[in-house]
Design an enzyme around this catalytic site. Structure first.
Site, PDB file in Angstrom:
ATOM      1  N   LEU A 125      -2.403  -2.018  16.243  1.00 33.33           N
ATOM      2  CA  LEU A 125      -2.146  -2.286  14.820  1.00 33.33           C
ATOM      3  C   LEU A 125      -1.957  -0.968  14.058  1.00 33.33           C
ATOM      4  O   LEU A 125      -0.973  -0.787  13.341  1.00 33.33           O
ATOM      5  CB  LEU A 125      -3.333  -3.078  14.229  1.00 33.33           C
ATOM      6  CG  LEU A 125      -3.271  -3.385  12.733  1.00 33.33           C
ATOM      7  CD1 LEU A 125      -2.143  -4.370  12.422  1.00 33.33           C
ATOM      8  CD2 LEU A 125      -4.612  -3.984  12.239  1.00 33.33           C
ATOM      9  N   THR A 126      -2.880  -0.037  14.241  1.00 28.53           N
ATOM     10  CA  THR A 126      -2.925   1.177  13.420  1.00 28.53           C
ATOM     11  C   THR A 126      -1.715   2.082  13.659  1.00 28.53           C
ATOM     12  O   THR A 126      -1.256   2.243  14.792  1.00 28.53           O
ATOM     13  CB  THR A 126      -4.228   1.951  13.741  1.00 28.53           C
ATOM     14  OG1 THR A 126      -5.317   1.056  13.520  1.00 28.53           O
ATOM     15  CG2 THR A 126      -4.397   3.176  12.865  1.00 28.53           C
ATOM     16  N   PRO A 128       0.470   5.876  12.011  1.00 28.52           N
ATOM     17  CA  PRO A 128       0.222   7.107  11.255  1.00 28.52           C
ATOM     18  C   PRO A 128       0.160   6.865   9.739  1.00 28.52           C
ATOM     19  O   PRO A 128      -0.662   7.451   9.053  1.00 28.52           O
ATOM     20  CB  PRO A 128       1.418   8.003  11.626  1.00 28.52           C
ATOM     21  CG  PRO A 128       1.842   7.510  12.979  1.00 28.52           C
ATOM     22  CD  PRO A 128       1.554   6.040  13.003  1.00 28.52           C
ATOM     23  N   ILE A 157      -5.151   3.838  19.757  1.00 29.97           N
ATOM     24  CA  ILE A 157      -5.215   2.543  20.419  1.00 29.97           C
ATOM     25  C   ILE A 157      -6.218   2.613  21.581  1.00 29.97           C
ATOM     26  O   ILE A 157      -5.954   3.206  22.634  1.00 29.97           O
ATOM     27  CB  ILE A 157      -3.804   2.087  20.886  1.00 29.97           C
ATOM     28  CG1 ILE A 157      -2.827   2.133  19.689  1.00 29.97           C
ATOM     29  CG2 ILE A 157      -3.868   0.694  21.515  1.00 29.97           C
ATOM     30  CD1 ILE A 157      -3.278   1.375  18.443  1.00 29.97           C
ATOM     31  N   GLU A 364     -12.070  -0.619  13.247  1.00 23.21           N
ATOM     32  CA  GLU A 364     -12.038  -2.048  12.884  1.00 23.21           C
ATOM     33  C   GLU A 364     -12.394  -2.248  11.402  1.00 23.21           C
ATOM     34  O   GLU A 364     -13.025  -3.234  11.024  1.00 23.21           O
ATOM     35  CB  GLU A 364     -12.910  -2.867  13.830  1.00 23.21           C
ATOM     36  CG  GLU A 364     -12.420  -2.690  15.268  1.00 23.21           C
ATOM     37  CD  GLU A 364     -12.827  -3.793  16.215  1.00 23.21           C
ATOM     38  OE1 GLU A 364     -13.052  -4.899  15.750  1.00 23.21           O
ATOM     39  OE2 GLU A 364     -12.888  -3.510  17.423  1.00 23.21           O
ATOM     40  N   SER A 367     -16.276   1.422   6.349  1.00 22.14           N
ATOM     41  CA  SER A 367     -17.287   0.828   5.449  1.00 22.14           C
ATOM     42  C   SER A 367     -16.667   0.516   4.089  1.00 22.14           C
ATOM     43  O   SER A 367     -17.033  -0.470   3.444  1.00 22.14           O
ATOM     44  CB  SER A 367     -18.462   1.793   5.278  1.00 22.14           C
ATOM     45  OG  SER A 367     -19.171   1.890   6.495  1.00 22.14           O
TER      46      SER A 367
HETATM   47  N1  CAA Z   1      -8.268 -14.087   8.344  1.00 23.19           N
HETATM   48  C1  CAA Z   1      -7.076 -14.766   8.154  1.00 23.19           C
HETATM   49  N2  CAA Z   1      -6.203 -14.420   7.173  1.00 23.19           N
HETATM   50  C2  CAA Z   1      -6.544 -13.396   6.361  1.00 23.19           C
HETATM   51  C3  CAA Z   1      -7.733 -12.670   6.505  1.00 23.19           C
HETATM   52  C4  CAA Z   1      -8.622 -13.063   7.535  1.00 23.19           C
HETATM   53  N3  CAA Z   1      -9.782 -12.428   7.736  1.00 23.19           N
HETATM   54  N4  CAA Z   1      -7.784 -11.703   5.569  1.00 23.19           N
HETATM   55  C5  CAA Z   1      -6.661 -11.808   4.844  1.00 23.19           C
HETATM   56  N5  CAA Z   1      -5.910 -12.835   5.320  1.00 23.19           N
HETATM   57  C6  CAA Z   1      -4.641 -13.323   4.799  1.00 23.19           C
HETATM   58  C7  CAA Z   1      -4.787 -13.647   3.304  1.00 23.19           C
HETATM   59  O1  CAA Z   1      -5.260 -14.956   3.097  1.00 23.19           O
HETATM   60  C8  CAA Z   1      -3.365 -13.468   2.802  1.00 23.19           C
HETATM   61  O2  CAA Z   1      -2.628 -14.619   3.129  1.00 23.19           O
HETATM   62  P1  CAA Z   1      -1.560 -15.308   2.099  1.00 23.19           P
HETATM   63  O3  CAA Z   1      -0.419 -14.383   1.983  1.00 23.19           O
HETATM   64  O4  CAA Z   1      -1.205 -16.596   2.734  1.00 23.19           O
HETATM   65  O5  CAA Z   1      -2.303 -15.455   0.788  1.00 23.19           O
HETATM   66  C9  CAA Z   1      -2.847 -12.327   3.675  1.00 23.19           C
HETATM   67  O6  CAA Z   1      -3.662 -12.290   4.840  1.00 23.19           O
HETATM   68  C10 CAA Z   1      -2.880 -10.983   2.979  1.00 23.19           C
HETATM   69  O7  CAA Z   1      -4.218 -10.734   2.608  1.00 23.19           O
HETATM   70  P2  CAA Z   1      -4.599  -9.602   1.569  1.00 23.19           P
HETATM   71  O8  CAA Z   1      -3.750  -9.751   0.349  1.00 23.19           O
HETATM   72  O9  CAA Z   1      -6.079  -9.651   1.398  1.00 23.19           O
HETATM   73  O10 CAA Z   1      -4.146  -8.279   2.335  1.00 23.19           O
HETATM   74  P3  CAA Z   1      -4.281  -6.743   1.928  1.00 23.19           P
HETATM   75  O11 CAA Z   1      -3.040  -6.046   2.267  1.00 23.19           O
HETATM   76  O12 CAA Z   1      -4.813  -6.642   0.549  1.00 23.19           O
HETATM   77  O13 CAA Z   1      -5.371  -6.167   2.992  1.00 23.19           O
HETATM   78  C11 CAA Z   1      -7.504  -5.722   4.006  1.00 23.19           C
HETATM   79  C12 CAA Z   1      -6.601  -6.698   3.217  1.00 23.19           C
HETATM   80  C13 CAA Z   1      -8.757  -6.530   4.237  1.00 23.19           C
HETATM   81  C14 CAA Z   1      -7.843  -4.462   3.266  1.00 23.19           C
HETATM   82  C15 CAA Z   1      -6.836  -5.384   5.379  1.00 23.19           C
HETATM   83  O14 CAA Z   1      -5.701  -4.593   5.210  1.00 23.19           O
HETATM   84  C16 CAA Z   1      -7.758  -4.703   6.350  1.00 23.19           C
HETATM   85  O15 CAA Z   1      -8.614  -5.331   6.972  1.00 23.19           O
HETATM   86  N6  CAA Z   1      -7.607  -3.352   6.554  1.00 23.19           N
HETATM   87  C17 CAA Z   1      -8.324  -2.632   7.576  1.00 23.19           C
HETATM   88  C18 CAA Z   1      -7.525  -2.592   8.842  1.00 23.19           C
HETATM   89  C19 CAA Z   1      -8.366  -2.339  10.061  1.00 23.19           C
HETATM   90  O16 CAA Z   1      -9.496  -2.807  10.173  1.00 23.19           O
HETATM   91  N7  CAA Z   1      -7.811  -1.637  11.019  1.00 23.19           N
HETATM   92  C20 CAA Z   1      -8.463  -1.378  12.261  1.00 23.19           C
HETATM   93  C21 CAA Z   1      -7.518  -1.571  13.397  1.00 23.19           C
HETATM   94  S1  CAA Z   1      -8.160  -1.761  15.024  1.00 23.19           S
HETATM   95  C22 CAA Z   1      -9.129  -0.424  15.396  1.00 23.19           C
HETATM   96  O17 CAA Z   1      -9.726   0.099  14.544  1.00 23.19           O
HETATM   97  C23 CAA Z   1      -9.389   0.178  16.725  1.00 23.19           C
HETATM   98  C24 CAA Z   1      -8.718  -0.261  17.927  1.00 23.19           C
HETATM   99  O18 CAA Z   1      -8.300   0.448  18.797  1.00 23.19           O
HETATM  100  C25 CAA Z   1      -8.604  -1.668  18.153  1.00 23.19           C
END
Ligand code: CAA
Length: 383
Positions: A125-126, A128, A157, A364, A367
């Site tokens: 997902l992530t 730059p 990743i 993920e 904070s």
């Molecule tokens: N479950 C299902 N749908 C969801 C949801 C959830 N938990 N959260 C939001 N949605 C849906 C919303 O309902 C909305 O849907 P509609 O368009 O139908 O209304 C849509 O998604 C958009 O939601 P937001 O408007 O809330 O989205 P946003 O752009 O404002 O972002 C955020 C919300 C919570 C900040 C999100 O961007 C986020 O979680 N950011 C952090 C990303 C992250 O955790 N990245 C880590 C990646 S993985 C990793 O770290 C390591 C690895 O190697 C795996």
């Protein structure tokens, strides 16, 4: 309200503890020093039914409930965050995501392979320019005949070096923002899927694999789409709801390891003619650690319990991740301090806990992001 674990949950907790102490712990220090993931553990986790813990049995999983899965992540996290991190990405972000969003054909093809460890999964997902603001991702997907063609870059990743399968998020139409995002199941040997280790040396999780992925005219069949076109952001967010539970449980494990190490050390170490444990100042720190630990544990179990009942858990999971990772950060910092100069060297494991826990506060969803999610559920959004 029942605070007792069922016999099945106690059995998984015991099995996970024995595996962590007997098979993971002896490898952890060397893996951390050399920066190499102990790959043979993956097959073992497959044999024990851990790799696909909560995946349903019809797809090769162990069918365990989320409370059991949290116990498993806690026990692994108590010993080694790189191993626990492997599991939460592989199981929560990849297998469970396919179980929730995949077609029957996708589930029957991928899930049994992921359950045994024959295939390893990563979650891409992530980027730059799109970390916390995941909806702004720049990777594109275009339709061409019977294929999608992916172009873009992914960073940090986890499991990326060994992964056979990546869930890649890409946009079909960037003007639609999150509504243009799609999720794709991409075999990592597909031409145009290129990966290399992240540059630089990381503070913690030294044994984890973190890669930079370049997608260059990477062609996948139409059947690679996971969920409907345009559902990709929801696929990503719902996977993170589950992944964050595993991270929070891992933080409980780290805090428990810090407390155990501090109790043992302060009872044995003498200064000023008494045990460190007899100083009230030290006792206050141990008591704070124990209180925070129990609060974290209850928050994690509550979020897992709610998942088992099919209740909405986004807020409960973010509260658990926020509280548990912050509490474990404080515990690890205090653990290094209470061990004095020994805590500052890798003669004792507390310095590794201190380096690792910072990662749990970041990946993920940092904070800050957890606070945004929690606050939005309280006050909604004005737009
Ligand atoms: N479950 C299902 N749908 C969801 C949801 C959830 N938990 N959260 C939001 N949605 C849906 C919303 O309902 C909305 O849907 P509609 O368009 O139908 O209304 C849509 O998604 C958009 O939601 P937001 O408007 O809330 O989205 P946003 O752009 O404002 O972002 C955020 C919300 C919570 C900040 C999100 O961007 C986020 O979680 N950011 C952090 C990303 C992250 O955790 N990245 C880590 C990646 S993985 C990793 O770290 C390591 C690895 O190697 C795996």
């Amino acid at each position: 309200m029942d605070f007792e674990l069922t016999p099945e949950q106690q059995q998984i907790q015991l099995q996970a503890r024995q595996f962590a102490e007997q098979e993971v712990a002896p490898l952890s220090r060397e893996a951390d020093e050399k920066g190499i993931f102990p790959l043979p553990l993956i097959k073992r986790m497959g044999e024990l039914g851990f790799l696909a813990g909560p995946v349903r049995q019809e797809y090769g999983g162990a069918g365990m409930d989320y409370v059991s899965y949290a116990l498993l992540c806690e026990e692994l996290g108590r010993v080694d965050s790189s191993v626990r991190g492997f599991l939460t990405v592989h199981a929560s972000l990849v297998s469970l995501c396919i179980q929730d969003w995949g077609t029957e054909e996708q589930k029957h093809y991928y899930l049994p392979r992921l359950a045994t460890g024959e295939w390893i999964g990563c979650y891409a997902l992530t980027e730059p320019n799109a970390g916390s603001d995941a909806a702004s991702l720049e990777t594109t997907a275009r339709e061409e005949g019977e294929e999608y063609v992916l172009n873009g870059e992914k960073i940090w990743i986890t499991n990326g070096t060994s992964a056979h399968l990546a869930i890649v998020f890409a946009s079909m139409d960037r003007s639609l923002r999150h509504k243009g995002i799609c999720a794709f199941l991409v075999a990592t040997d597909t031409p145009g899927f290129l990966r290399e280790p992240m540059p630089g040396k990381e503070l913690g999780h030294s044994a984890s694999e973190h890669v930079h992925i370049t997608l260059k005219e990477c062609r996948v069949p139409k059947s690679a789409l996971l969920g409907a076109a345009g559902d990709g952001f929801k696929v990503a967010m719902s996977a993170l709801d589950r992944g964050r539970l595993g991270v929070a449980a891992g933080a409980v494990g780290i805090a428990q390891a810090c407390l155990d190490a501090c109790v043992a050390y302060t009872k044995q170490r003498r200064q000023f003619n008494q045990r460190l444990a007899d100083f009230q100042m030290v006792q206050a720190e141990l008591a704070n650690m124990a209180a925070d630990l129990e609060a974290s544990r209850l928050l994690v179990y509550r979020a897992a319990w709610a998942k088992d009942r099919g209740l909405p858990t986004t807020q409960a999971t973010s509260i658990a991740k926020l509280f548990a990772t912050e509490a474990a950060m404080k515990a690890a910092s205090q653990a290094v301090l209470l061990h004095g100069n020994r805590g500052y060297s890798n003669e004792y494991p507390v310095e590794r806990y201190y380096r690792d826990i910072k990662g749990l506060q970041i990946y993920e969803g940092t904070s800050h992001i957890q606070r945004i999610i929690i606050a939005r559920e309280l006050v909604g959004r004005d737009r």
